[in-house]
Design a protein around this motif. Structure first.
Motif, PDB file in Angstrom:
ATOM      1  N   TYR A  20      42.028  39.466  47.564  1.00 27.37           N
ATOM      2  CA  TYR A  20      41.138  39.269  46.433  1.00 27.37           C
ATOM      3  C   TYR A  20      41.922  39.293  45.121  1.00 27.37           C
ATOM      4  O   TYR A  20      42.942  39.975  44.995  1.00 27.37           O
ATOM      5  CB  TYR A  20      40.061  40.356  46.421  1.00 27.37           C
ATOM      6  CG  TYR A  20      39.253  40.394  47.699  1.00 27.37           C
ATOM      7  CD1 TYR A  20      38.104  39.637  47.839  1.00 27.37           C
ATOM      8  CD2 TYR A  20      39.668  41.180  48.782  1.00 27.37           C
ATOM      9  CE1 TYR A  20      37.368  39.663  49.020  1.00 27.37           C
ATOM     10  CE2 TYR A  20      38.943  41.207  49.964  1.00 27.37           C
ATOM     11  CZ  TYR A  20      37.801  40.448  50.079  1.00 27.37           C
ATOM     12  OH  TYR A  20      37.093  40.466  51.257  1.00 27.37           O
ATOM     13  N   ARG A  44      31.669  43.222  43.770  1.00 21.64           N
ATOM     14  CA  ARG A  44      31.238  42.054  44.528  1.00 21.64           C
ATOM     15  C   ARG A  44      30.989  42.422  45.994  1.00 21.64           C
ATOM     16  O   ARG A  44      31.514  43.420  46.503  1.00 21.64           O
ATOM     17  CB  ARG A  44      32.286  40.940  44.468  1.00 21.64           C
ATOM     18  CG  ARG A  44      32.500  40.332  43.104  1.00 21.64           C
ATOM     19  CD  ARG A  44      31.303  39.476  42.712  1.00 21.64           C
ATOM     20  NE  ARG A  44      31.529  38.752  41.465  1.00 21.64           N
ATOM     21  CZ  ARG A  44      31.160  39.204  40.273  1.00 21.64           C
ATOM     22  NH1 ARG A  44      30.564  40.394  40.166  1.00 21.64           N
ATOM     23  NH2 ARG A  44      31.364  38.484  39.183  1.00 21.64           N
ATOM     24  N   TYR A  46      30.893  40.220  49.803  1.00 24.03           N
ATOM     25  CA  TYR A  46      31.183  38.937  50.443  1.00 24.03           C
ATOM     26  C   TYR A  46      30.571  38.956  51.843  1.00 24.03           C
ATOM     27  O   TYR A  46      30.883  39.827  52.655  1.00 24.03           O
ATOM     28  CB  TYR A  46      32.691  38.708  50.512  1.00 24.03           C
ATOM     29  CG  TYR A  46      33.321  38.593  49.144  1.00 24.03           C
ATOM     30  CD1 TYR A  46      33.493  37.350  48.539  1.00 24.03           C
ATOM     31  CD2 TYR A  46      33.720  39.727  48.439  1.00 24.03           C
ATOM     32  CE1 TYR A  46      34.053  37.244  47.269  1.00 24.03           C
ATOM     33  CE2 TYR A  46      34.272  39.633  47.167  1.00 24.03           C
ATOM     34  CZ  TYR A  46      34.430  38.381  46.593  1.00 24.03           C
ATOM     35  OH  TYR A  46      34.982  38.284  45.341  1.00 24.03           O
ATOM     36  N   GLU A 112      29.237  34.829  48.151  1.00 26.29           N
ATOM     37  CA  GLU A 112      29.658  35.832  47.179  1.00 26.29           C
ATOM     38  C   GLU A 112      28.436  36.336  46.415  1.00 26.29           C
ATOM     39  O   GLU A 112      27.651  35.555  45.885  1.00 26.29           O
ATOM     40  CB  GLU A 112      30.665  35.257  46.195  1.00 26.29           C
ATOM     41  CG  GLU A 112      31.192  36.285  45.199  1.00 26.29           C
ATOM     42  CD  GLU A 112      32.246  35.725  44.254  1.00 26.29           C
ATOM     43  OE1 GLU A 112      32.817  36.519  43.478  1.00 26.29           O
ATOM     44  OE2 GLU A 112      32.488  34.494  44.291  1.00 26.29           O
TER      45      GLU A 112
END
Length: 519
Positions: A20, A44, A46, A112
């Motif tokens: 990342y 975030r 994913y 995402e």
């Protein structure tokens, strides 16, 4: 479950910090469900769909995972645009390494999302005791707005709607219950099956009519408390179903029923009734006759899920708790489908007497689930003028002709709810004998029981309560209340006088002591 493809390279890549940009301070946290892998990275999340194939959910090929990831993004942006950010491709470079959105071959598609704190999930808030009435009412408003804005579907595009769609769900429930007699007693299943089919036959024409009226839509499909979180303080619906139209392309009230049944099964019938009344704050009670069956079906499905979850538990205590929840959910499903006669209740009293407090408490305790339609004159008057509930109205809004409109609309809505099989509570000052008589006449015309309760207490207590009000729909002042007292209420006839000078609980107990059993 059938694992169709090897996703180990993608999982190893997503589990590494250095995959990342910028790299997070700690290793990504990995959460796995039967349908997806989720990696929590900084602010975030994913989400990678698992390469699995079930009869009801098929992510077995890359093309299908791409299509359903795109569908998940599109559908959930309807309710959570700030949560669903976009789709990232996992690509393989010439040297065999993986990257996000590189030049090479795409091997997976990853959704995402903006990450949120677990404690902002409504199920966590329910467990911690921080789920407030105001928050639940706001969630109900968001659900209603979502349903109103969603596109109506024809029956061929909504396989989960109409009588045929619900029949499919019911038949599957009964097959699974019968296949597990060690969890679901055959005699209980037989009784429940009989009651469900009886209810189904009564509402089947309504279910089909609602499709024709535009009430079949691509809904959320999995609308329980764990799929609602707070984003910037607002209840936000997320993780709606994209993979099977049988689950998501349904009647909007079947979608709402999951939210209501989850609250009920968590022991918060009070919040379920608040949500119910907020969702129907503008009326529209014509479809209510199918809601008990919808709620019961959601509780029955929960009973099945709890058994499935228990069977994969290694810990004895966790397994036992899930099986207990399953039994409670099945018992709730059976109770929720029981045939109940509707009734009309009138609650009157001068301003500050505690009418609305009593009405809310009664509404949550009446049957069928989630309780009575609570018709409050203060709210309806604000609706006539297009005002939010807590915004004060101008003096002309209290002219006698306006009050007559308010009472007429209350009677109309009460009649619609009663015809649909739901109890109704008319919460107003009700100091005019003609208004009280109109309620009794409505009940008599529909062949339902009527009970009227007049709350009696000294003016000084009412004045004190009015002074303490905050964010309330009532505009009444102490002066208004004293004018009401001076005018009086006339002969009460069949209405029972209730001493409301004590605690709200004591008034509720007094009312319930006068109501016949079976509520």
């Amino acid at each position: 479950m059938e694992q169709t493809e090897d996703q180990s390279a993608a999982l190893e890549f997503l589990a590494r910090r250095d995959s990342y940009d910028p790299a997070p301070e700690s290793e990504p946290a990995h959460l796995a469900t039967h349908g997806s892998h989720v990696f929590l990275v900084g602010d975030r999340a994913y989400k990678l769909k698992r390469a699995v194939s079930f009869p009801y959910m098929d992510y077995g090929t890359l093309e299908r995972r791409k299509r359903f990831t795109e569908a998940e993004l599109e559908l959930n942006r309807r309710t959570a645009p700030d949560l669903y950010l976009g789709i990232r491709r996992l690509t393989r470079a010439a040297d065999g390494g993986l990257a996000f959105d590189g030049e090479g071959e795409t091997i997976e598609y990853v959704l995402e999302m903006r990450r949120f704190a677990e404690e902002t999930l409504l199920d966590r808030m329910a467990e911690s005791g921080t789920l407030t009435p105001a928050l639940i009412e706001r969630a109900a408003e968001r659900i209603r707005a979502f349903h109103e804005s969603a596109e109506s579907l024809s029956l061929d595009r909504a396989p989960g709607a109409g009588s045929a769609g619900l029949r499919t769900v019911l038949e599957e429930n009964f097959e699974e219950f019968k296949a597990q007699p060690h969890y679901f007693a055959p005699e209980d299943v037989a009784a429940y099956t009989r009651d469900v089919w009886s209810a189904f036959e009564r509402v089947a024409p309504l279910l089909d009519r609602r499709v024709a009226e535009g009430q079949a839509k691509h809904c959320h499909g999995d609308l329980h408390l764990r799929n609602i979180c707070l984003i910037d303080g607002e209840p936000t619906l997320f993780d709606g179903i994209e993979f099977n139209p049988l689950f998501a392309c349904i009647d909007v009230l079947y979608d709402l029923a999951y939210f209501l049944s989850d609250l009920i099964n968590r022991g918060r019938a009070d919040l379920a009734n608040l949500a119910f009344n907020r969702y129907f704050v503008d009326g529209g009670f014509e479809g209510l006759a199918c809601l008990p069956l919808f709620i019961s079906t959601r509780s029955a499905v929960r009973a099945k899920i709890m058994v499935s979850s228990a069977e994969v538990q290694d810990e004895t205590s966790a397994r036992a708790e899930l099986l207990t929840q399953s039994r409670l959910s099945f018992a709730a499903a059976a109770e929720q489908i029981a045939d109940v006669s509707p009734r009309l209740i009138g609650i009157g009293g001068f301003s500050g007497s505690g009418k609305s407090t009593l009405a809310r408490a009664l509404a949550a305790r009446l049957r069928p689930a989630p309780g009575a339609v609570h018709l409050r004159s203060d709210i309806i008057r604000k609706q006539l003028f297009g005002y939010p509930p807590t915004t004060p109205l101008p003096p002309e809004a209290y002219r006698p002709d306006i009050s007559a409109q308010v009472y007429a609309l209350m009677l109309e809505r009460a009649g619609t709810a009663l015809k649909a099989g739901y109890p109704a509570i008319m919460d107003a000052v009700n100091d005019r004998p003609a208004d009280r008589e109109a309620m009794e006449l409505l009940a008599a015309s529909l062949g339902v029981r009527f009970d009227g309760f007049w709350l009696d207490l000294p003016p000084e207590i009412m004045a004190n309560r009015i002074a303490r009000r905050q964010e309330d729909a009532s505009d009444a002042t102490e002066s208004v209340m004293l004018d009401q007292v001076a005018h009086g209420h006339g002969p009460l006839g069949s209405w029972a006088e209730i001493d409301a000078s004590g605690s709200p609980d004591s008034a509720q107990d007094a009312v319930f002591a006068l109501l016949p059993t079976g509520h």
